[in-house]
Design a protein around this motif. Structure first.
Motif, short mmCIF file in Angstrom:
data_model
loop_
_atom_site.label_atom_id
_atom_site.label_comp_id
_atom_site.label_asym_id
_atom_site.label_seq_id
_atom_site.Cartn_x
_atom_site.Cartn_y
_atom_site.Cartn_z
N GLY A 35 59.68 83.27 43.51
CA GLY A 35 59.94 82.03 42.74
C GLY A 35 58.81 80.97 43.38
O GLY A 35 58.46 80.77 44.61
N GLY A 36 58.56 79.97 42.40
CA GLY A 36 57.84 78.72 42.94
C GLY A 36 56.28 78.76 43.08
O GLY A 36 55.80 78.32 43.52
N GLY A 38 54.42 79.35 40.23
CA GLY A 38 53.96 78.76 39.11
C GLY A 38 53.63 79.77 37.85
O GLY A 38 53.00 79.71 36.89
N LYS A 39 54.43 80.73 38.00
CA LYS A 39 54.49 82.02 36.99
C LYS A 39 54.75 81.43 35.56
O LYS A 39 53.88 81.66 34.60
CB LYS A 39 55.43 83.11 37.40
N THR A 40 55.71 80.76 35.20
CA THR A 40 56.32 80.36 33.96
C THR A 40 55.06 79.14 33.45
O THR A 40 54.89 79.34 32.42
CB THR A 40 57.61 79.68 33.86
N SER A 41 54.81 78.19 34.34
CA SER A 41 53.71 77.47 34.03
C SER A 41 52.54 78.20 33.34
O SER A 41 51.98 77.73 32.34
CB SER A 41 53.57 76.52 35.31
N ILE A 42 52.26 79.32 34.09
CA ILE A 42 50.96 79.76 33.84
C ILE A 42 51.25 80.46 32.53
O ILE A 42 50.34 80.61 31.52
CB ILE A 42 50.47 81.06 34.89
N THR A 165 50.31 82.98 45.36
CA THR A 165 49.50 81.72 45.91
C THR A 165 48.95 82.10 47.07
O THR A 165 49.33 83.42 47.63
CB THR A 165 50.59 80.58 45.95
N PRO A 166 48.06 81.44 47.64
CA PRO A 166 47.87 81.85 49.18
C PRO A 166 48.59 81.81 50.53
O PRO A 166 48.61 82.34 51.37
CB PRO A 166 46.73 80.79 49.30
#
Length: 289
Positions: A35-36, A38-42, A165-166
């Protein structure tokens, strides 16, 4: 779990309902290792970007018990798929049309209630699935991590999009998801989105780590779907419950999502090299904004 997913796939692709075969929407299943990231935001912003390109888009929030697609869009949702399964209301009645042109459908507490339905109820669900013909693209926003629901919807999707994410922990968890996809032969290829990248070099390096490891140990083909740079305006948009592609159409994050949407429709990599002036402006906003 695989058998359950097969039932869902059959219901959507129309193999047991000939009237659905005339038109099939393209289904993208989006998931992440943790989680965290940004999957849903994307998922939400990508859906709006695709709508702007002339596509009719439905987002299915399949994050069981933790769905928040409607929250990012500032929409109130009364019913979900579980309600349709239990009460017999049509899927059309649980779809909410957002103010941004995309429609949303919430999954509910357990999407595998299908097994509990009698023949008449299942026939009713089959019939109501005709509403999906109206869409060009369906985006499934899965829950983070590995669960029977997220794996089932991995099978359901025509294409799988993995968001990371990185951060080392995010990369590690993303690789765990890829291992499961490879182990069960759920997909032969996976599209990868690098979110919250510091710069293009950071995004490239993150993808290369996953690419080479997957190629060597998993025999799984990875493709670049897009890179989205870290942008403070994304968090502001979330707080305001307005998608960042709407609130900040000139932001780096918006450029990244727009490029991703165009790449998906054109069958290309959604990578857009950002000029130095834009990157400088983003740094200034992060410092002073």
């Amino acid at each position: 779990m695989i058998d359950q997913a097969g039932k869902l796939r059959t219901m959507v692709d129309g193999s047991s309902a000939p009237e659905l075969q005339a038109k099939q929407p393209k289904i993208y299943s989006i998931l992440s290792g943790k989680g965290g990231v940004g999957k849903t935001s994307i998922a939400v912003n990508l859906g709006i970007a695709l709508h702007k390109l002339g596509k009719r888009v439905l987002i299915l929030d399949a994050d069981i018990g933790m769905g928040n697609v409607n929250i990012l869009l500032g929409e109130v949702v009364r019913y979900d798929i579980l309600d349709a399964l239990k009460t017999g209301i049509s899927l059309r009645d649980i779809i909410v049309s957002s103010r941004y042109g995309i429609d949303i459908m919430m999954g509910g507490a357990d999407l595998f209630g299908l097994e509990e339905l009698d023949a008449e109820q299942q026939a009713g669900i089959h019939k109501s699935l005709g509403v999906l013909e109206e869409y060009d693209i369906i985006i499934i926003d899965n829950g983070a991590g590995i669960s029977r629901q997220s794996l089932a919807f991995t099978i359901l999707g025509d294409e799988l999009i993995l968001v990371t994410t990185p951060e080392p922990t995010a990369i590690t968890d993303a690789y765990k998801v890829l291992k499961i996809v490879s182990l069960y032969k759920l997909k032969s290829s996976v599209k990868v989105v690098i979110n919250q990248a510091h710069n293009q070099e950071n995004a490239d390096e993150t993808f290369e780590k996953l690419y080479h490891t997957s190629k060597e140990f998993l025999k799984l083909k990875l493709e670049r779907a897009g890179s989205i740079f870290s942008d403070s305006r994304v968090n502001r948009a979330v707080m305001d419950q307005v998608p960042f592609v709407v609130k900040y159409p000139t932001s780096l994050a918006c450029k990244g999502v727009d490029a991703m949407a165009r790449g998906m429709l054109n069958g290309e990599s959604g990578i857009e090299r950002v000029d130095a002036l834009s990157r400088l402006g983003n740094r200034i906003l992060r410092i002073f904004g």
